[in-house]
Enzyme design. Structure first.
Site, PDB file in Angstrom:
ATOM      1  N   ASP A  31       0.846  -1.196   0.000  1.00  0.00           N
ATOM      2  CA  ASP A  31       0.000   0.000   0.000  1.00  0.00           C
ATOM      3  C   ASP A  31       0.882   1.246   0.000  1.00  0.00           C
ATOM      4  O   ASP A  31       1.900   1.324   0.697  1.00  0.00           O
ATOM      5  CB  ASP A  31      -0.915  -0.010   1.238  1.00  0.00           C
ATOM      6  CG  ASP A  31      -2.072   0.969   1.096  1.00  0.00           C
ATOM      7  OD1 ASP A  31      -3.215   0.517   0.942  1.00  0.00           O
ATOM      8  OD2 ASP A  31      -1.813   2.197   1.130  1.00  0.00           O
ATOM      9  N   ILE A  32       0.461   2.238  -0.760  1.00  0.00           N
ATOM     10  CA  ILE A  32       1.241   3.472  -0.905  1.00  0.00           C
ATOM     11  C   ILE A  32       1.193   4.320   0.372  1.00  0.00           C
ATOM     12  O   ILE A  32       2.086   5.139   0.607  1.00  0.00           O
ATOM     13  CB  ILE A  32       0.745   4.249  -2.152  1.00  0.00           C
ATOM     14  CG1 ILE A  32       1.812   5.152  -2.714  1.00  0.00           C
ATOM     15  CG2 ILE A  32      -0.540   5.016  -1.874  1.00  0.00           C
ATOM     16  CD1 ILE A  32       1.511   5.663  -4.120  1.00  0.00           C
ATOM     17  N   ASN A  84     -12.921  -3.336   2.693  1.00  0.00           N
ATOM     18  CA  ASN A  84     -13.833  -2.213   2.859  1.00  0.00           C
ATOM     19  C   ASN A  84     -14.830  -2.247   1.703  1.00  0.00           C
ATOM     20  O   ASN A  84     -14.427  -2.267   0.535  1.00  0.00           O
ATOM     21  CB  ASN A  84     -13.056  -0.889   2.853  1.00  0.00           C
ATOM     22  CG  ASN A  84     -12.104  -0.776   4.032  1.00  0.00           C
ATOM     23  OD1 ASN A  84     -12.396  -1.239   5.125  1.00  0.00           O
ATOM     24  ND2 ASN A  84     -10.941  -0.160   3.811  1.00  0.00           N
ATOM     25  N   GLY A  90     -15.176   2.970   4.072  1.00  0.00           N
ATOM     26  CA  GLY A  90     -13.798   3.370   3.813  1.00  0.00           C
ATOM     27  C   GLY A  90     -13.255   2.953   2.463  1.00  0.00           C
ATOM     28  O   GLY A  90     -12.077   3.153   2.187  1.00  0.00           O
ATOM     29  N   GLN A  91     -14.101   2.371   1.600  1.00  0.00           N
ATOM     30  CA  GLN A  91     -13.588   1.989   0.274  1.00  0.00           C
ATOM     31  C   GLN A  91     -13.367   3.243  -0.568  1.00  0.00           C
ATOM     32  O   GLN A  91     -14.279   4.071  -0.717  1.00  0.00           O
ATOM     33  CB  GLN A  91     -14.560   1.047  -0.446  1.00  0.00           C
ATOM     34  CG  GLN A  91     -13.975   0.521  -1.756  1.00  0.00           C
ATOM     35  CD  GLN A  91     -14.847  -0.525  -2.450  1.00  0.00           C
ATOM     36  OE1 GLN A  91     -15.977  -0.785  -2.039  1.00  0.00           O
ATOM     37  NE2 GLN A  91     -14.312  -1.115  -3.507  1.00  0.00           N
ATOM     38  N   HIS A  97     -10.465  -5.368  -3.335  1.00  0.00           N
ATOM     39  CA  HIS A  97      -9.143  -5.678  -2.800  1.00  0.00           C
ATOM     40  C   HIS A  97      -9.240  -6.028  -1.329  1.00  0.00           C
ATOM     41  O   HIS A  97     -10.133  -5.558  -0.624  1.00  0.00           O
ATOM     42  CB  HIS A  97      -8.169  -4.499  -2.991  1.00  0.00           C
ATOM     43  CG  HIS A  97      -8.686  -3.204  -2.449  1.00  0.00           C
ATOM     44  ND1 HIS A  97      -9.592  -2.422  -3.145  1.00  0.00           N
ATOM     45  CD2 HIS A  97      -8.450  -2.562  -1.290  1.00  0.00           C
ATOM     46  CE1 HIS A  97      -9.878  -1.346  -2.430  1.00  0.00           C
ATOM     47  NE2 HIS A  97      -9.206  -1.407  -1.282  1.00  0.00           N
ATOM     48  N   HIS A  99      -6.974  -5.940   2.227  1.00  0.00           N
ATOM     49  CA  HIS A  99      -5.791  -5.395   2.895  1.00  0.00           C
ATOM     50  C   HIS A  99      -5.237  -6.458   3.828  1.00  0.00           C
ATOM     51  O   HIS A  99      -5.979  -7.012   4.650  1.00  0.00           O
ATOM     52  CB  HIS A  99      -6.154  -4.195   3.776  1.00  0.00           C
ATOM     53  CG  HIS A  99      -6.755  -3.024   3.070  1.00  0.00           C
ATOM     54  ND1 HIS A  99      -6.079  -1.830   2.903  1.00  0.00           N
ATOM     55  CD2 HIS A  99      -7.979  -2.824   2.520  1.00  0.00           C
ATOM     56  CE1 HIS A  99      -6.869  -0.954   2.282  1.00  0.00           C
ATOM     57  NE2 HIS A  99      -8.020  -1.528   2.046  1.00  0.00           N
TER      58      HIS A  99
HETATM   59  P1  AMP Z   1      -9.663   1.262   0.281  1.00  0.00           P
HETATM   60  O1  AMP Z   1      -9.703   2.570   1.034  1.00  0.00           O
HETATM   61  O2  AMP Z   1     -10.092   0.064   1.104  1.00  0.00           O
HETATM   62  O3  AMP Z   1     -10.408   1.377  -1.035  1.00  0.00           O
HETATM   63  O4  AMP Z   1      -8.148   0.974  -0.038  1.00  0.00           O
HETATM   64  C1  AMP Z   1      -7.469   1.577  -1.098  1.00  0.00           C
HETATM   65  C2  AMP Z   1      -6.029   1.585  -0.733  1.00  0.00           C
HETATM   66  O5  AMP Z   1      -5.277   1.786  -1.895  1.00  0.00           O
HETATM   67  C3  AMP Z   1      -5.625   2.680   0.264  1.00  0.00           C
HETATM   68  O6  AMP Z   1      -5.083   2.083   1.442  1.00  0.00           O
HETATM   69  C4  AMP Z   1      -4.582   3.488  -0.507  1.00  0.00           C
HETATM   70  O7  AMP Z   1      -3.523   3.931   0.297  1.00  0.00           O
HETATM   71  C5  AMP Z   1      -4.118   2.488  -1.541  1.00  0.00           C
HETATM   72  N1  AMP Z   1      -3.573   3.049  -2.765  1.00  0.00           N
HETATM   73  C6  AMP Z   1      -4.078   4.069  -3.506  1.00  0.00           C
HETATM   74  N2  AMP Z   1      -3.325   4.262  -4.600  1.00  0.00           N
HETATM   75  C7  AMP Z   1      -2.319   3.342  -4.561  1.00  0.00           C
HETATM   76  C8  AMP Z   1      -1.213   3.037  -5.403  1.00  0.00           C
HETATM   77  N3  AMP Z   1      -0.976   3.704  -6.548  1.00  0.00           N
HETATM   78  N4  AMP Z   1      -0.376   2.039  -5.032  1.00  0.00           N
HETATM   79  C9  AMP Z   1      -0.596   1.361  -3.889  1.00  0.00           C
HETATM   80  N5  AMP Z   1      -1.628   1.591  -3.058  1.00  0.00           N
HETATM   81  C10 AMP Z   1      -2.487   2.569  -3.381  1.00  0.00           C
END
Ligand code: AMP
Ligand code: ZN
Length: 111
Positions: A31-32, A84, A90-91, A97, A99
């Protein structure tokens, strides 16, 4: 592939990621904005917007089994797996995906 989907573009290699594992069905990457020492996202290579919009139990099995295998490959014994579903939960990225969170005590209930 959904063309304007961030995670489909990561699967396609058009957007870079820090890969954590992969098999024919799923891709895992860090995760970024990590929320724990280990924070890995596991996605299916086929686009599905969310858990509630998924009607393919084989795809869901790939995702859950893939997450288990990747956690094992990362040497994790204790970890939390989170999905999520929907903005209020929180999605923020609408490509299903999971986590994987690990490496610190995880409190219950989550916020
Ligand atoms: P969610 O909030 O459950 O939809 O999770 C989306 C996740 O994607 C968040 O934890 C973000 O930090 C992560 N995210 C967004 N853009 C990127 C990216 N380019 N590379 C890796 N993780 C990302
Ligand atoms: Zn997608």
């Amino acid at each position: 592939m959904a063309e304007n989907c961030l995670f489909c573009n990561i699967v396609a290699g058009a957007i870079p990621c820090q890969k954590a594992g992969e098999n024919d069905q799923v891709l895992a990457f860090h995760d970024i904005h990590p929320q724990a020492p280990t924070h890995v996202l596991v996605i299916h290579k086929t686009h599905t917007a969310s858990l509630s919009e998924s009607h393919d139990n084989a795809l869901l099995g790939d995702l859950l089994g893939g997450a288990r295998d990747i956690a094992q490959q990362l040497g994790l014994s204790d970890y939390r797996l989170v999905v999520n579903n929907g903005p209020q939960a929180g999605q923020t990225v609408f490509h299903l995906h999971a986590h994987i969170l690990a490496g610190r005590p995880l409190h219950w209930p989550p916020g």
